[in-house]
Design a protein around this motif. Structure first.
Motif, PDB file in Angstrom:
ATOM      1  N   GLU A 253       1.763   7.327   0.947  1.00 57.66           N
ATOM      2  CA  GLU A 253       0.950   8.403   1.024  1.00 57.66           C
ATOM      3  C   GLU A 253      -0.670   8.342   1.171  1.00 57.66           C
ATOM      4  OE1 GLU A 253      -0.296  12.299   0.953  1.00 57.66           O
ATOM      5  OE2 GLU A 253       1.862  11.323   0.951  1.00 57.66           O
ATOM      6  N   CYS A 254      -0.940   6.879   0.948  1.00 57.59           N
ATOM      7  CA  CYS A 254      -2.487   6.748   0.991  1.00 57.59           C
ATOM      8  C   CYS A 254      -2.561   6.367   2.764  1.00 57.59           C
ATOM      9  CB  CYS A 254      -2.669   5.096   0.386  1.00 57.59           C
ATOM     10  SG  CYS A 254      -3.127   5.312  -1.211  1.00 57.59           S
ATOM     11  N   ILE A 255      -1.694   5.915   3.618  1.00 58.98           N
ATOM     12  CA  ILE A 255      -1.624   5.539   4.820  1.00 58.98           C
ATOM     13  C   ILE A 255      -1.366   7.053   5.613  1.00 58.98           C
ATOM     14  CG2 ILE A 255      -0.531   4.445   6.741  1.00 58.98           C
ATOM     15  CD1 ILE A 255       0.337   2.418   4.890  1.00 58.98           C
TER      16      ILE A 255
ATOM     17  N   ASN B 186       5.381   3.199   7.394  1.00 55.90           N
ATOM     18  CA  ASN B 186       4.779   4.267   7.357  1.00 55.90           C
ATOM     19  C   ASN B 186       5.447   5.544   7.855  1.00 55.90           C
ATOM     20  OD1 ASN B 186       2.490   2.358   7.054  1.00 55.90           O
ATOM     21  ND2 ASN B 186       1.744   2.484   9.110  1.00 55.90           N
TER      22      ASN B 186
ATOM     23  N   LEU C  65      -4.870  -0.502   6.568  1.00 58.88           N
ATOM     24  CA  LEU C  65      -4.090  -0.417   5.445  1.00 58.88           C
ATOM     25  C   LEU C  65      -2.577  -0.975   5.799  1.00 58.88           C
ATOM     26  CD1 LEU C  65      -4.969   3.184   4.362  1.00 58.88           C
ATOM     27  CD2 LEU C  65      -5.508   0.975   3.139  1.00 58.88           C
TER      28      LEU C  65
ATOM     29  N   VAL D 297       0.853  -1.276  -0.159  1.00 60.32           N
ATOM     30  CA  VAL D 297      -0.102   0.176   0.070  1.00 60.32           C
ATOM     31  C   VAL D 297       0.908   1.297   0.024  1.00 60.32           C
ATOM     32  CG1 VAL D 297      -1.685   1.326   1.363  1.00 60.32           C
ATOM     33  CG2 VAL D 297      -1.820  -1.318   1.296  1.00 60.32           C
TER      34      VAL D 297
ATOM     35  N   GLU E 161      -2.435   9.814   4.431  1.00 58.83           N
ATOM     36  CA  GLU E 161      -3.467  10.675   4.367  1.00 58.83           C
ATOM     37  C   GLU E 161      -4.538  10.211   5.090  1.00 58.83           C
ATOM     38  OE1 GLU E 161      -7.115  11.193   0.822  1.00 58.83           O
ATOM     39  OE2 GLU E 161      -5.271  10.323   0.252  1.00 58.83           O
ATOM     40  N   ALA E 162      -4.532   8.942   5.627  1.00 51.68           N
ATOM     41  CA  ALA E 162      -5.566   8.626   6.647  1.00 51.68           C
ATOM     42  C   ALA E 162      -5.212   9.026   7.876  1.00 51.68           C
ATOM     43  CB  ALA E 162      -5.639   7.257   6.636  1.00 51.68           C
TER      44      ALA E 162
END
Length: 323
Positions: free
Chosen positions: A83-85, A158, A100, A80, A87-88
């Motif tokens: 950046e997706c993590i 992360n 994630l 994953v 953002e959350a």
């Protein structure tokens, strides 16, 4: 999975076991089968049920399995995007961060075709809290239950301290992330990290240390020597989090070596104990652990350290909710 199988047997259903003589943990599946049949007897299935069929895999099926040394196997693994993590995390959706990150824990273990998912999933929310949400309060975090190394690697991904490629290369040689490890301590022999952290904290009283212990690991006596040392030397800059999921490698912790009243045991050593009913609840974890931080005004600051006893319930078969 054993419970699912036993319910099926009790209902008279047929179950099929891929009995191929090998597992991700080790090759002693005969031992695992004996454990399974022991569960059958324990739950009232007195004889090997006729509906139980063991199917041996063919040699062709064995050869079709991915090779962990084949670069194509690891390159194909999905990680994953960080950046997706993040953002959350910026949205303070810590349940999404955990979900994630669990995907990346699974990817890490899949790369090696090996790993302790139960141990990793169980303490993941604790590690996210310590490494990400409270990084400004802790100078070092030690994962004493080294079986959960994949979880720590995924959380360090992360924070930017590990790369996606490092996750893919889990347990792929001496220069790659180790299977059972912490970055600061050797966890090859469980039960020794708390003593090491006590020494670190004593040598650096201006720094705050966090350590995550497993409840199965508490069967090792050196932990209690460390607790006595922390109290005797008034080492106040250590926060201990116990991932109390009720299971260890082979069985429930209560069946192997039961601790009758863990909070009372820790209080007897002079610690303030904060119980978290749900070790996967982000806010419950945060509110308990933050009270152990220096300057928090918690009663634990007057003792020899704060101890937060966390009960975790995991979707993995090797972890369940604590009492």
């Amino acid at each position: 999975l054993t419970k699912v199988a036993l319910r099926a047997i009790a209902a008279g259903e047929e179950i099929t076991v891929d009995y191929n003589g090998c597992s991700g943990y080790d090759t002693r599946t005969d031992r695992h089968m004996r454990v399974f049949l022991g569960f059958c007897r324990r739950y009232g299935v007195t004889k090997r049920p006729s509906v139980f069929r063991a199917i041996a895999a063919t040699e062709a099926a064995r050869r079709a399995r991915p090779s962990t040394t084949d670069p194509r196997h690891r390159e194909a693994l999905f990680v994953v995007p960080r950046e997706c993590i993040l953002e959350a995390a910026r949205a303070k959706d810590w349940r999404a961060v955990a979900a994630l990150t669990r995907c990346n824990v699974l990817t890490t273990c899949k790369g090696a075709e090996h790993g302790w998912l139960g141990a990793s999933f169980s303490c993941l929310d604790i590690l996210i809290c310590l490494h990400q949400r409270m990084s400004n309060l802790f100078d070092a975090v030690v994962l004493a239950k080294g079986h959960a190394a994949a979880a720590q690697y995924a959380v360090l991904y992360n924070t930017g301290e590990m790369s996606a490629e490092m996750l893919r290369q889990y347990k792929n040689g001496k220069d790659c992330p180790e299977a059972h490890a912490d970055l600061l301590c050797d966890t090859g022999s469980l039960g020794q990290c708390l003593s090491t952290v006590a020494g670190m904290a004593s040598a650096a009283p201006d720094k705050h240390f966090g350590v995550v212990l497993g409840d199965g690991e508490l069967q090792e006596g050196q932990n209690y020597e460390a607790l006595m040392s922390i109290r005797h030397h008034n080492i106040a800059n250590v926060t201990i989090v116990v991932d109390r999921n009720g299971f260890q490698s082979d069985n429930q912790t209560s069946d192997i070596m039961h601790i009758h009243d863990l909070p009372r045991v820790l209080e007897g050593f002079g610690f303030t104990v904060l119980h978290v009913p749900d070790g996967h609840h982000p806010e419950m974890l945060w509110s308990a652990i933050v009270r152990t931080a220096p300057g928090s005004g918690s009663s634990s600051s007057g003792s020899s350290g704060g101890s937060s006893s966390s009960g975790s319930s995991s979707s993995s078969s090797s972890s369940s909710s604590s009492s």
